[in-house]
Each structure stands twice: as C-alpha cells, then as structure tokens.
Scaffold this motif. Structure first.
Motif, PDB file in Angstrom:
ATOM      1  N   LYS A  66      53.388  21.082  71.499  1.00 49.40           N
ATOM      2  CA  LYS A  66      53.309  20.632  70.106  1.00 49.40           C
ATOM      3  C   LYS A  66      52.028  21.055  69.381  1.00 49.40           C
ATOM      4  O   LYS A  66      52.105  21.492  68.214  1.00 49.40           O
ATOM      5  CB  LYS A  66      53.453  19.102  70.054  1.00 49.40           C
ATOM      6  CG  LYS A  66      53.691  18.538  68.653  1.00 49.40           C
ATOM      7  CD  LYS A  66      55.030  18.960  68.107  1.00 49.40           C
ATOM      8  CE  LYS A  66      55.302  18.321  66.754  1.00 49.40           C
ATOM      9  NZ  LYS A  66      54.469  18.848  65.659  1.00 49.40           N
ATOM     10  N   PRO A  67      50.847  20.971  69.974  1.00 48.67           N
ATOM     11  CA  PRO A  67      49.649  21.420  69.240  1.00 48.67           C
ATOM     12  C   PRO A  67      49.711  22.887  68.845  1.00 48.67           C
ATOM     13  O   PRO A  67      49.283  23.258  67.754  1.00 48.67           O
ATOM     14  CB  PRO A  67      48.509  21.152  70.237  1.00 48.67           C
ATOM     15  CG  PRO A  67      49.021  20.078  71.132  1.00 48.67           C
ATOM     16  CD  PRO A  67      50.484  20.368  71.275  1.00 48.67           C
ATOM     17  N   LEU A  68      50.254  23.732  69.727  1.00 53.61           N
ATOM     18  CA  LEU A  68      50.359  25.159  69.415  1.00 53.61           C
ATOM     19  C   LEU A  68      51.435  25.394  68.357  1.00 53.61           C
ATOM     20  O   LEU A  68      51.259  26.218  67.443  1.00 53.61           O
ATOM     21  CB  LEU A  68      50.670  25.951  70.682  1.00 53.61           C
ATOM     22  CG  LEU A  68      50.751  27.472  70.530  1.00 53.61           C
ATOM     23  CD1 LEU A  68      49.457  28.037  69.951  1.00 53.61           C
ATOM     24  CD2 LEU A  68      51.088  28.126  71.865  1.00 53.61           C
ATOM     25  N   ILE A  69      52.538  24.686  68.459  1.00 51.44           N
ATOM     26  CA  ILE A  69      53.595  24.779  67.444  1.00 51.44           C
ATOM     27  C   ILE A  69      53.047  24.411  66.074  1.00 51.44           C
ATOM     28  O   ILE A  69      53.294  25.100  65.074  1.00 51.44           O
ATOM     29  CB  ILE A  69      54.775  23.853  67.815  1.00 51.44           C
ATOM     30  CG1 ILE A  69      55.516  24.394  69.044  1.00 51.44           C
ATOM     31  CG2 ILE A  69      55.735  23.687  66.643  1.00 51.44           C
ATOM     32  CD1 ILE A  69      56.549  23.445  69.607  1.00 51.44           C
ATOM     33  N   HIS A  70      52.283  23.345  66.030  1.00 48.54           N
ATOM     34  CA  HIS A  70      51.709  22.887  64.760  1.00 48.54           C
ATOM     35  C   HIS A  70      50.770  23.936  64.161  1.00 48.54           C
ATOM     36  O   HIS A  70      50.774  24.171  62.940  1.00 48.54           O
ATOM     37  CB  HIS A  70      50.971  21.569  64.961  1.00 48.54           C
ATOM     38  CG  HIS A  70      50.393  21.012  63.700  1.00 48.54           C
ATOM     39  ND1 HIS A  70      51.182  20.531  62.667  1.00 48.54           N
ATOM     40  CD2 HIS A  70      49.099  20.879  63.281  1.00 48.54           C
ATOM     41  CE1 HIS A  70      50.407  20.124  61.672  1.00 48.54           C
ATOM     42  NE2 HIS A  70      49.149  20.323  62.021  1.00 48.54           N
TER      43      HIS A  70
END
Length: 411
Positions: A66-70
């Motif tokens: 999720k942090p990378l997707i964001h």
C-alpha cells in the motif's frame, strides 16, 4: 519438474469446482475467478494508458504494498494501478474498501501457461511488482520473457525456504526478477549465496504503512468518551489460544479498560469469552453507552489498525496458532506489544527484532504474561519501551520511497 508442475495444476483446475461444493473458502476462490478474462478486458477498455500491476497473496501483503501504491498514485496520478490477489481473505475485504488508489482489484488465475498468456495479453502491464512471496513460476517466466520490468518487494527470506535448498525449477523463480528489494541483511546474504546479485536492502514497507495510519487514524469519539482517563489495553486479532491466557489477566485488572478485537467475527467464541470475563462487557455493534462496562468486544472489521491509538499496551494474537498477526500496527503508535511464543521465528523476523529493541515481549503462558504486564506497569520501564518503539519505526521509514525512486525511472 516443469511438466509435473503443469500436470498438477491441470488436475487442480479440474477438481476445484467439485471441491468448492464442500468449502466456503474454495467456493469464493472459484466464484471470484468466473469470467475473469471478460472482467479484465472490460477493465482495460475503460482504463487505458500505462498500468502498474501489483500481485499479493492476501491482506497482509497488500498492506505492505500500500505505501508504494500510494506513492505511484500521488506522484503519477495518470498511472493505472491494478492489484491481484490469490486468496479470498485478501480480495474480499479490499474490494469492499473502494480504495481511491486502486483502479482495479482482481483474482489471479491459476498458474497455467494458457491462463498466464491470456492474462498478460489483456492487461499489457508496463511494470510488475510481486510482494514478499507467492511466486508463480509460469507468470514470472512469461513476464520476464516479455521483458516487462519485474520486481519483488518486501522480500524476507529464510534458510528453510525451497529457493535455498533446491536448485533448478525451485530456485529459478528468483532469477526471473530484475531486482529484489529486501527487508534485511539476512535476505541479502541468502541471495548472495545462491549467486543472485540484483538485490537492494530497503527495509520493510509496513513501517511506512503503520506510520501513516498512526499519523491519521480513524476517529472513534464514542470509544474515546468511554475510555476517559482509564488506561486501555487493546487485544488485537486474538484467537481462542490467546484468550485462554488473557481472560485471567482481564479478570485480575478491573482498573483498566479492555478493547478486544478478535481475529474472527464468529459470535460464538466471543459469547463464550464474555461469559468467562467477570467484568461488565458489551459488544460494539449493540453498544448501550448508558450502561457501565470495562470490556468492549469490537465485533466488526476494519477498525483494529486505528484502535491502537487508544492503547497503553497492546497484545497481538495468532502466535499460538495460525501465525502471529501484525505487531507493527501498535508499534507504529509507540505502543509496547505483547504476543505469544512464536513457533517459527524465521517467519516473523519483526517479532524477534521487537524483542531485541525492547518494545516487544514474547510470552508462552499466563504466568509469563503477568510478569511482563507488571513490568510494564513501572513508569520507567514503560517509557523506555515506548521510546524504543518510536525510534524503531522512525529508523525504518522510507522503504517505499526508495523503491519508487529506483523503479519509477523506467516510466
């Protein structure tokens, strides 16, 4: 070995519809993949342009992605983001969230060559990320053959994994990756020992995720009012084995408020636990705020990660059974965390590191639980543990940013 693998997948594919009649989990597995390629075609027609595809096994790996997707959505909002799941336990909750960073959520088809090629021909991804594990031979081979940039992120390896014990077919999946981003030096060393050199240690992206949650947790004003000035213990993702040692602790400490968020929303075990707890207890979904209570069962999903904002101390369950759940969520709030004796320490390196740092505490029974709990009652000991948690999180931030900077240059 490749032919045996293909034969096994062919057999599994044929048996799945029959097996799904006897398993609700497999029924979701089969139902979710019905007309998958038609859904993919519709998705790509309505979401053209550059596509970044993330594959995760289940919910825990999604939280790592999720942090990378964001970051991708934040810095390149025109990029399409698709996430594939193998397990219904990840797909089902995420599809209900309507996450603004995601353009699509799908199931991954079985790793049969025909399915793999059709999947890739429809999606035409520009870059692919696999998260932690769930490495499917045919998918990885075909992605590499098509020269699509392919990365493994949040990799954490152990000596007993098949990659390091067997050569050939079993080790080959790692060599399909253009780069592997690892969590720790141990993983780097294992890769080096088998002759793989395209790795970079960036740390665990979950630290970015838990820090973001701690900075902006969901607000629960009713719970905050209920707690008042009392110290609160949050019991997260607990199972029956955890509650066996926790219920005596609850009963002997009426001066605390207790938030219990079980792993399963099945009401039967919760009712059984409630009957054994001598303190007044209520369920969140039927809460009567006019009645006094010291224990609140949070019998709804989607709240736990933010509930740790109320914790003085947290207990995270699963270690005695299926596997330890996410201890980094409470640590992200600077909260000391207690958990059961981990059976396979190599699977949960963060648990042993938390113990070494002084913000995690492993217990094997109720007696050890009481000792740790009483130790944390000391203000000096507690402050040291709290400080250790905050410093550990701070020192590990930025893994997602490093991965983004190294991979986005291809776009």
């Amino acid at each position: 070995m490749v032919w045996i693998y293909r034969l096994v997948l062919w057999i599994v594919d044929g048996l799945l519809p029959f097996a799904s009649l006897f398993s609700p989990r497999l029924a979701l597995f089969v139902k979710g993949r019905k007309d998958l390629f038609g859904k993919l075609s519709d998705f790509r027609k309505s979401h053209d342009g550059k596509l970044v595809w993330f594959h995760v096994a289940s919910l825990g790996e999604f939280e790592q992605a999720k942090p990378l997707i964001h970051l991708w959505k934040q810095k390149k909002p025109e990029t399409r983001i698709l996430v594939s799941f193998f397990s219904p336990s990840g797909y089902e909750p995420v599809i209900k969230r309507q996450d603004q960073d995601l353009d699509g959520v799908v199931y991954l088809p079985l790793d049969r060559v025909g399915y793999v090629r059709k999947f890739l021909e429809i999606l035409r991804p520009d870059i692919v990320f696999f998260v932690k594990y769930d490495l499917w031979f045919n998918f990885l081979k075909e992605i590499a053959y098509r020269q699509i940039p392919l990365y493994l992120i949040s990799a954490s390896f152990r000596e007993d994994q098949v990659f390091f014990k067997r050569r050939g077919f079993f080790r080959k999946p790692l060599f399909f990756f253009d780069q592997i981003f690892t969590q720790n030096e141990k993983s780097d060393k294992l890769l080096s020992q088998i002759g793989f050199s395209r790795y970079t240690k960036v740390g665990d992206t979950r630290f970015d995720r838990v820090a973001a949650t701690a900075n902006s947790p969901k607000a629960f004003p009713q719970i905050r009012t209920w707690i008042g000035e009392k110290k609160t213990i949050v019991l997260g993702s607990v199972w029956e084995e955890d509650m066996e040692i926790l219920i005596p602790l609850i009963n002997s400490h009426p001066d605390y408020s207790w938030l219990i968020a079980p792993h399963s929303m099945n009401p039967e075990p919760m009712e059984k636990w409630k009957a054994k707890i001598i303190l007044p207890s209520q369920f969140y979904t039927g809460w009567d705020s006019t009645k006094s209570s010291s224990v609140l069962f949070v019998n709804t999903i989607g709240m736990l990660s933010s509930l740790y904002q109320f914790a003085h101390v947290a207990y995270v369950g699963g270690a005695f059974g299926a596997g330890l759940h996410n201890i980094l969520e409470p640590i992200g709030f600077g909260v000391p965390v207690i958990f059961g004796k981990v059976r396979k320490a190599g699977k949960f390196p963060e648990a042993m590191e938390a113990v070494e740092k002084g913000c995690g505490f492993e217990v094997k029974d109720h007696k050890e639980l009481e000792v740790v709990f009483e130790s944390l009652a000391s203000s000096e000991y507690y402050s040291q543990s709290q400080k250790a948690a905050k410093e550990w999180v701070k020192s590990n931030l930025g893994a997602a940013e490093k991965i983004y900077e190294l991979t986005s240059k291809l776009q």
